[in-house]
Motif scaffolding. Structure first.
Motif, PDB file in Angstrom:
ATOM      1  N   THR A  50       1.034  -1.280  -0.161  1.00 37.10           N
ATOM      2  CA  THR A  50      -0.145  -0.009   0.143  1.00 37.10           C
ATOM      3  C   THR A  50       0.989   1.265  -0.090  1.00 37.10           C
ATOM      4  OG1 THR A  50       0.080   0.201   2.390  1.00 37.10           O
ATOM      5  CG2 THR A  50      -1.771  -1.235   1.335  1.00 37.10           C
ATOM      6  N   PRO A  51       0.389   2.302  -0.449  1.00 39.57           N
ATOM      7  CA  PRO A  51       1.182   3.519  -0.509  1.00 39.57           C
ATOM      8  C   PRO A  51       1.493   3.914   0.787  1.00 39.57           C
ATOM      9  CG  PRO A  51      -0.683   4.107  -1.658  1.00 39.57           C
ATOM     10  CD  PRO A  51      -0.762   2.807  -1.241  1.00 39.57           C
ATOM     11  N   THR A  52       1.070   3.677   2.170  1.00 38.01           N
ATOM     12  CA  THR A  52       1.488   3.834   3.328  1.00 38.01           C
ATOM     13  C   THR A  52       2.668   3.040   3.868  1.00 38.01           C
ATOM     14  OG1 THR A  52      -0.661   4.623   4.117  1.00 38.01           O
ATOM     15  CG2 THR A  52       0.840   4.081   5.903  1.00 38.01           C
ATOM     16  N   GLU A  53       2.544   1.797   3.608  1.00 30.02           N
ATOM     17  CA  GLU A  53       3.686   0.808   3.575  1.00 30.02           C
ATOM     18  C   GLU A  53       5.115   1.330   2.767  1.00 30.02           C
ATOM     19  OE1 GLU A  53       1.903  -2.901   2.636  1.00 30.02           O
ATOM     20  OE2 GLU A  53       1.252  -3.369   4.721  1.00 30.02           O
ATOM     21  N   SER A  54       4.518   1.532   1.519  1.00 27.08           N
ATOM     22  CA  SER A  54       6.019   1.947   0.755  1.00 27.08           C
ATOM     23  C   SER A  54       6.464   3.317   1.234  1.00 27.08           C
ATOM     24  CB  SER A  54       5.387   2.358  -0.840  1.00 27.08           C
ATOM     25  OG  SER A  54       4.447   3.240  -0.804  1.00 27.08           O
ATOM     26  N   VAL A  55       5.755   4.320   1.723  1.00 26.66           N
ATOM     27  CA  VAL A  55       6.369   5.402   2.516  1.00 26.66           C
ATOM     28  C   VAL A  55       7.279   4.958   3.670  1.00 26.66           C
ATOM     29  CG1 VAL A  55       5.892   7.689   3.671  1.00 26.66           C
ATOM     30  CG2 VAL A  55       4.799   6.938   1.518  1.00 26.66           C
ATOM     31  N   MET A  56       6.495   4.151   4.510  1.00 31.80           N
ATOM     32  CA  MET A  56       7.200   3.834   5.722  1.00 31.80           C
ATOM     33  C   MET A  56       8.567   2.928   5.376  1.00 31.80           C
ATOM     34  SD  MET A  56       5.784   4.931   8.479  1.00 31.80           S
ATOM     35  CE  MET A  56       6.409   4.233   9.594  1.00 31.80           C
ATOM     36  N   GLU A  57       8.480   1.907   4.367  1.00 27.74           N
ATOM     37  CA  GLU A  57       9.685   1.215   4.042  1.00 27.74           C
ATOM     38  C   GLU A  57      10.707   2.392   3.513  1.00 27.74           C
ATOM     39  OE1 GLU A  57      12.117  -1.775   3.346  1.00 27.74           O
ATOM     40  OE2 GLU A  57      10.333  -1.825   4.739  1.00 27.74           O
ATOM     41  N   PHE A  58      10.474   3.163   2.540  1.00 27.63           N
ATOM     42  CA  PHE A  58      11.217   4.311   2.214  1.00 27.63           C
ATOM     43  C   PHE A  58      12.031   4.929   3.343  1.00 27.63           C
ATOM     44  CE2 PHE A  58      12.554   8.580   1.114  1.00 27.63           C
ATOM     45  CZ  PHE A  58      13.288   8.298  -0.110  1.00 27.63           C
ATOM     46  N   ALA A  59      11.380   5.199   4.358  1.00 29.24           N
ATOM     47  CA  ALA A  59      11.671   6.104   5.670  1.00 29.24           C
ATOM     48  C   ALA A  59      12.656   4.969   6.299  1.00 29.24           C
ATOM     49  CB  ALA A  59      10.623   6.589   6.394  1.00 29.24           C
ATOM     50  N   ARG A  60      12.199   3.776   6.358  1.00 39.73           N
ATOM     51  CA  ARG A  60      13.191   2.658   7.114  1.00 39.73           C
ATOM     52  C   ARG A  60      14.563   2.725   6.254  1.00 39.73           C
ATOM     53  NH1 ARG A  60       9.632  -1.116   7.229  1.00 39.73           N
ATOM     54  NH2 ARG A  60       8.400   0.072   8.913  1.00 39.73           N
ATOM     55  N   ARG A  62      16.069   4.809   4.666  1.00 40.19           N
ATOM     56  CA  ARG A  62      16.769   6.024   4.433  1.00 40.19           C
ATOM     57  C   ARG A  62      16.665   6.863   5.732  1.00 40.19           C
ATOM     58  NH1 ARG A  62      14.995   4.562   0.209  1.00 40.19           N
ATOM     59  NH2 ARG A  62      15.984   4.443  -2.034  1.00 40.19           N
ATOM     60  N   GLN A  63      16.933   6.132   6.999  1.00 45.00           N
ATOM     61  CA  GLN A  63      16.657   7.072   8.406  1.00 45.00           C
ATOM     62  C   GLN A  63      17.616   8.340   8.328  1.00 45.00           C
ATOM     63  OE1 GLN A  63      17.621   3.967  11.405  1.00 45.00           O
ATOM     64  NE2 GLN A  63      15.726   2.737  10.991  1.00 45.00           N
ATOM     65  N   GLY A  64      18.718   8.242   8.065  1.00 41.77           N
ATOM     66  CA  GLY A  64      19.583   9.624   8.297  1.00 41.77           C
ATOM     67  C   GLY A  64      19.057  10.833   7.691  1.00 41.77           C
ATOM     68  N   ALA A  65      18.375  10.423   6.391  1.00 45.25           N
ATOM     69  CA  ALA A  65      17.688  11.546   5.479  1.00 45.25           C
ATOM     70  C   ALA A  65      16.580  11.993   5.967  1.00 45.25           C
ATOM     71  CB  ALA A  65      17.818  11.188   4.044  1.00 45.25           C
ATOM     72  N   VAL A  66      15.800  10.998   6.246  1.00 45.01           N
ATOM     73  CA  VAL A  66      14.441  11.288   7.277  1.00 45.01           C
ATOM     74  C   VAL A  66      14.693  12.306   8.284  1.00 45.01           C
ATOM     75  CG1 VAL A  66      12.274  10.503   8.145  1.00 45.01           C
ATOM     76  CG2 VAL A  66      13.277   9.421   6.105  1.00 45.01           C
ATOM     77  N   ILE A  67      15.694  11.973   9.133  1.00 50.87           N
ATOM     78  CA  ILE A  67      15.999  12.504  10.430  1.00 50.87           C
ATOM     79  C   ILE A  67      16.369  13.803   9.898  1.00 50.87           C
ATOM     80  CG2 ILE A  67      17.652  12.680  12.533  1.00 50.87           C
ATOM     81  CD1 ILE A  67      17.134   9.500  12.532  1.00 50.87           C
ATOM     82  N   ALA A  68      17.397  13.963   9.010  1.00 48.76           N
ATOM     83  CA  ALA A  68      17.918  15.422   8.702  1.00 48.76           C
ATOM     84  C   ALA A  68      16.703  16.337   8.318  1.00 48.76           C
ATOM     85  CB  ALA A  68      18.959  15.316   7.729  1.00 48.76           C
ATOM     86  N   LEU A  69      15.800  15.866   7.339  1.00 47.39           N
ATOM     87  CA  LEU A  69      14.610  16.678   6.694  1.00 47.39           C
ATOM     88  C   LEU A  69      13.705  16.960   8.072  1.00 47.39           C
ATOM     89  CD1 LEU A  69      14.093  14.705   3.515  1.00 47.39           C
ATOM     90  CD2 LEU A  69      14.957  17.005   3.929  1.00 47.39           C
TER      91      LEU A  69
END
Length: 163
Positions: A50-60, A62-69
């Motif tokens: 699902t789109p929500t799972e794909s966003v969560m997988e993307f964030a998982r 690329r944790q460093g980029a997500v934290i920086a953003l």
């Protein structure tokens, strides 16, 4: 296990293999015998994300980029809030009466009793040796303090000058 090279994809495979596991072709002549992708999808069913799972997988991933953003976003949010408050304070009018600064911070109008509060006795730790706190460091040209016991200044001995 002897090694052979697939003619179609040039991967090293087992010499006894009839089918290349990488491209699905005959390793000796390069002919495609079977479509391996169809077999793989039939055996290993692809998971529908699902789109929500794909966003969560993307964030998982690329944790460093997500934290920086996230930190950059938080700083921008705080900067916007600060700007809003500063603009609001610049144009806001208060109905309260003004208080002179002298009422808040002027010490000259206080009574004499409140200005002369005695200094509390300070207890120093001197490791059980009271002589430690009574030792003075004598410097060349230093003046000896007046004794409090009522002795005349001539009775106080001056230490010899150090050379």
């Amino acid at each position: 296990m002897s090694k052979a090279v697939c003619v179609a994809c040039h991967h090293a495979i087992d010499d006894a293999a009839k089918l290349c596991p990488y491209c699905g072709a005959n390793p000796r002549n390069g002919e495609k015998i079977i479509d391996t992708q169809a077999i793989l999808q039939e055996v290993f069913h692809p998971r529908h994300v699902t789109p929500t799972e794909s966003v969560m997988e993307f964030a998982r991933q690329r944790q460093g980029a997500v934290i920086a953003l996230g930190i950059v976003g938080l700083v921008l949010l705080l900067a916007a809030f600060h700007q809003f408050v500063m603009r609001r304070n610049a144009i806001a009018v208060s109905d309260a009466a003004a208080v002179p600064l002298t009422d808040v911070a002027d010490l000259s109008n206080q009574s004499e009793e409140t200005q002369k509060i005695p200094m509390p006795e300070l207890q120093f730790q001197y490791d059980g040796n009271p002589k430690t706190m009574r030792t003075f460091i004598v410097e060349p040209g230093a003046v000896t303090p007046q004794p409090s016991g009522g002795q005349p200044p001539s009775a106080v001995q001056q230490p010899p000058p150090k050379q």
